[in-house]
Design a protein around this motif. Structure first.
Motif, PDB file in Angstrom:
ATOM      1  N   MET A   1       0.705  -1.064  -0.069  1.00  0.00           N
ATOM      2  CA  MET A   1      -0.137  -0.120  -0.211  1.00  0.00           C
ATOM      3  C   MET A   1       0.796   1.188  -0.062  1.00  0.00           C
ATOM      4  N   THR A   2       1.885   1.003   0.707  1.00  0.00           N
ATOM      5  CA  THR A   2       2.787   2.250   0.624  1.00  0.00           C
ATOM      6  C   THR A   2       3.801   2.161  -0.551  1.00  0.00           C
ATOM      7  N   GLY A   3       4.290   3.027  -1.039  1.00  0.00           N
ATOM      8  CA  GLY A   3       5.264   3.114  -1.963  1.00  0.00           C
ATOM      9  C   GLY A   3       6.418   4.138  -1.910  1.00  0.00           C
ATOM     10  N   PRO A   4       7.108   4.074  -2.874  1.00  0.00           N
ATOM     11  CA  PRO A   4       8.207   5.067  -2.636  1.00  0.00           C
ATOM     12  C   PRO A   4       7.663   6.607  -2.319  1.00  0.00           C
ATOM     13  N   GLY A   5       8.217   7.177  -1.197  1.00  0.00           N
ATOM     14  CA  GLY A   5       7.645   8.634  -0.970  1.00  0.00           C
ATOM     15  C   GLY A   5       6.219   8.814  -0.143  1.00  0.00           C
ATOM     16  N   LYS A   6       5.743   7.418   0.298  1.00  0.00           N
ATOM     17  CA  LYS A   6       4.467   7.545   0.576  1.00  0.00           C
ATOM     18  C   LYS A   6       4.625   7.458   2.155  1.00  0.00           C
ATOM     19  N   ASN A   7       3.904   8.044   3.017  1.00  0.00           N
ATOM     20  CA  ASN A   7       3.929   8.057   4.345  1.00  0.00           C
ATOM     21  C   ASN A   7       2.726   7.031   4.825  1.00  0.00           C
ATOM     22  N   PRO A   8       2.969   5.836   5.521  1.00  0.00           N
ATOM     23  CA  PRO A   8       1.802   5.014   5.858  1.00  0.00           C
ATOM     24  C   PRO A   8       0.828   5.872   6.991  1.00  0.00           C
ATOM     25  N   ASP A   9       1.279   6.785   7.734  1.00  0.00           N
ATOM     26  CA  ASP A   9       0.493   7.697   8.549  1.00  0.00           C
ATOM     27  C   ASP A   9      -0.396   8.359   7.516  1.00  0.00           C
ATOM     28  N   ASP A  10      -0.160   8.988   6.183  1.00  0.00           N
ATOM     29  CA  ASP A  10      -0.958   9.887   5.743  1.00  0.00           C
ATOM     30  C   ASP A  10      -2.089   8.885   4.751  1.00  0.00           C
ATOM     31  N   ALA A  11      -1.903   7.695   4.509  1.00  0.00           N
ATOM     32  CA  ALA A  11      -2.577   6.717   3.833  1.00  0.00           C
ATOM     33  C   ALA A  11      -3.893   6.501   4.896  1.00  0.00           C
ATOM     34  N   ALA A  12      -3.447   6.234   6.376  1.00  0.00           N
ATOM     35  CA  ALA A  12      -4.424   5.916   7.194  1.00  0.00           C
ATOM     36  C   ALA A  12      -5.272   7.250   7.639  1.00  0.00           C
ATOM     37  N   GLU A  13      -4.785   8.540   7.643  1.00  0.00           N
ATOM     38  CA  GLU A  13      -5.529   9.563   7.853  1.00  0.00           C
ATOM     39  C   GLU A  13      -6.335   9.664   6.787  1.00  0.00           C
ATOM     40  N   VAL A  14      -6.087   9.243   5.527  1.00  0.00           N
ATOM     41  CA  VAL A  14      -7.172   9.581   4.474  1.00  0.00           C
ATOM     42  C   VAL A  14      -8.384   8.679   4.607  1.00  0.00           C
ATOM     43  N   ILE A  15      -8.081   7.372   4.998  1.00  0.00           N
ATOM     44  CA  ILE A  15      -9.206   6.452   5.213  1.00  0.00           C
ATOM     45  C   ILE A  15      -9.954   6.842   6.395  1.00  0.00           C
ATOM     46  N   HIS A  16      -9.388   7.366   7.425  1.00  0.00           N
ATOM     47  CA  HIS A  16     -10.524   7.865   8.598  1.00  0.00           C
ATOM     48  C   HIS A  16     -11.253   9.153   8.185  1.00  0.00           C
ATOM     49  N   GLU A  17     -10.498  10.085   7.276  1.00  0.00           N
ATOM     50  CA  GLU A  17     -11.153  11.290   6.656  1.00  0.00           C
ATOM     51  C   GLU A  17     -12.487  10.680   5.889  1.00  0.00           C
ATOM     52  N   GLN A  18     -12.416   9.811   4.901  1.00  0.00           N
ATOM     53  CA  GLN A  18     -13.231   9.060   4.518  1.00  0.00           C
ATOM     54  C   GLN A  18     -14.489   8.594   4.976  1.00  0.00           C
ATOM     55  N   ARG A  19     -14.128   7.843   6.186  1.00  0.00           N
ATOM     56  CA  ARG A  19     -14.862   7.168   6.986  1.00  0.00           C
ATOM     57  C   ARG A  19     -15.687   8.319   7.534  1.00  0.00           C
ATOM     58  N   ARG A  20     -15.259   9.496   8.334  1.00  0.00           N
ATOM     59  CA  ARG A  20     -15.996  10.372   8.943  1.00  0.00           C
ATOM     60  C   ARG A  20     -16.875  11.348   7.912  1.00  0.00           C
ATOM     61  N   GLU A  21     -16.549  11.329   6.767  1.00  0.00           N
ATOM     62  CA  GLU A  21     -17.422  11.888   5.758  1.00  0.00           C
ATOM     63  C   GLU A  21     -18.614  11.203   5.543  1.00  0.00           C
ATOM     64  N   CYS A  22     -18.387   9.764   5.244  1.00  0.00           N
ATOM     65  CA  CYS A  22     -19.262   8.774   5.205  1.00  0.00           C
ATOM     66  C   CYS A  22     -20.329   8.772   6.340  1.00  0.00           C
ATOM     67  N   LEU A  23     -19.845   8.768   7.455  1.00  0.00           N
ATOM     68  CA  LEU A  23     -20.545   8.573   8.838  1.00  0.00           C
ATOM     69  C   LEU A  23     -21.577   9.829   8.811  1.00  0.00           C
ATOM     70  N   CYS A  24     -20.845  11.113   8.602  1.00  0.00           N
ATOM     71  CA  CYS A  24     -21.524  12.329   8.709  1.00  0.00           C
ATOM     72  C   CYS A  24     -22.556  12.393   7.757  1.00  0.00           C
ATOM     73  N   LYS A  25     -22.525  12.079   6.728  1.00  0.00           N
ATOM     74  CA  LYS A  25     -23.475  11.859   5.411  1.00  0.00           C
ATOM     75  C   LYS A  25     -24.573  11.036   5.764  1.00  0.00           C
ATOM     76  N   LEU A  26     -24.278   9.736   6.311  1.00  0.00           N
ATOM     77  CA  LEU A  26     -25.210   8.902   6.926  1.00  0.00           C
ATOM     78  C   LEU A  26     -26.132   9.430   7.959  1.00  0.00           C
ATOM     79  N   THR A  27     -25.474  10.059   8.985  1.00  0.00           N
ATOM     80  CA  THR A  27     -26.073  10.575  10.009  1.00  0.00           C
ATOM     81  C   THR A  27     -27.252  11.752   9.504  1.00  0.00           C
TER      82      THR A  27
END
Length: 188
Positions: free
Chosen positions: A1-27
């Motif tokens: 999942m992580t490639g050269p120059g990609k930070n694993p923490d950035d990918a996890a943050e993107v996933i969390h942000e997408q989940r938050r947006e989805c939960l907000c829309k669902l709520t």
């Protein structure tokens, strides 16, 4: 999942942000559906019921079993109607009070049908604020509005209180048999 120059923490943050947006829309969606479901009975209650949706068709009311001194209450087109079978004494009292109404003086004969003076037909609302007047018997026979104190005589004429008009009279006529009243027509 992580490639050269990609930070694993950035990918996890993107996933969390997408989940938050989805939960907000669902709520928001569930909240809107809940508000709509809660409002539905209120909106439905404000509309006309099935009886009044008949677009004001005339209504026949048999009068044969109504004793002198009794008042029928019927609902026509969503409005309460009083049908009073007046006694001879009540008719005499109503005639004696001709011209007493402080706002709209009308003779009793103008408020009943010729040949059917014993029957008074009026809408059952106080013209001041739309309250339903209570029937009075005895010396002050007629109706009394419990909310603001307007009084109406046995002809539906205002005699006291803040009401500015007499009790309204719906269109009505008697069948030739004299024992059936039809509300909603001028002639039968």
């Amino acid at each position: 999942m992580t490639g050269p120059g990609k930070n694993p923490d950035d990918a996890a943050e993107v996933i969390h942000e997408q989940r938050r947006e989805c939960l907000c829309k669902l709520t928001k969606f569930v909240g809107a559906a809940g508000v709509a479901a809660a409002m539905w009975p209120l909106v439905a209650a404000l509309g006309p019921d099935e009886q009044t949706q008949a677009d004001g068709e005339p209504m026949d009311i048999p009068l044969g079993n109504v004793a002198p001194g009794e008042t029928l209450r019927r609902v026509w087109r969503g409005k309460l109607v009083f049908i009073r079978h007046r006694t001879e004494q009540e008719i005499k009292l109503a005639n004696a009070l001709d011209g007493v109404s402080r706002i709209q003086p009308q003779a009793d004969a103008q408020r009943v049908k010729p040949g059917h003076e014993q029957w008074l037909v009026v809408y059952g609302y106080c013209p001041h604020a739309g309250c339903i007047p209570n029937e009075q018997t005895g010396e002050k026979s007629g109706w009394l509005c419990p909310c603001h104190g307007s009084e109406f005589d046995l002809s539906g004429r205002v005699t006291r209180g803040p009401a500015e008009e007499n009790m309204a009279i719906p269109d009505y006529a008697f069948h030739p048999d004299g024992q059936t009243l039809r509300i909603g027509v001028k002639d039968v």
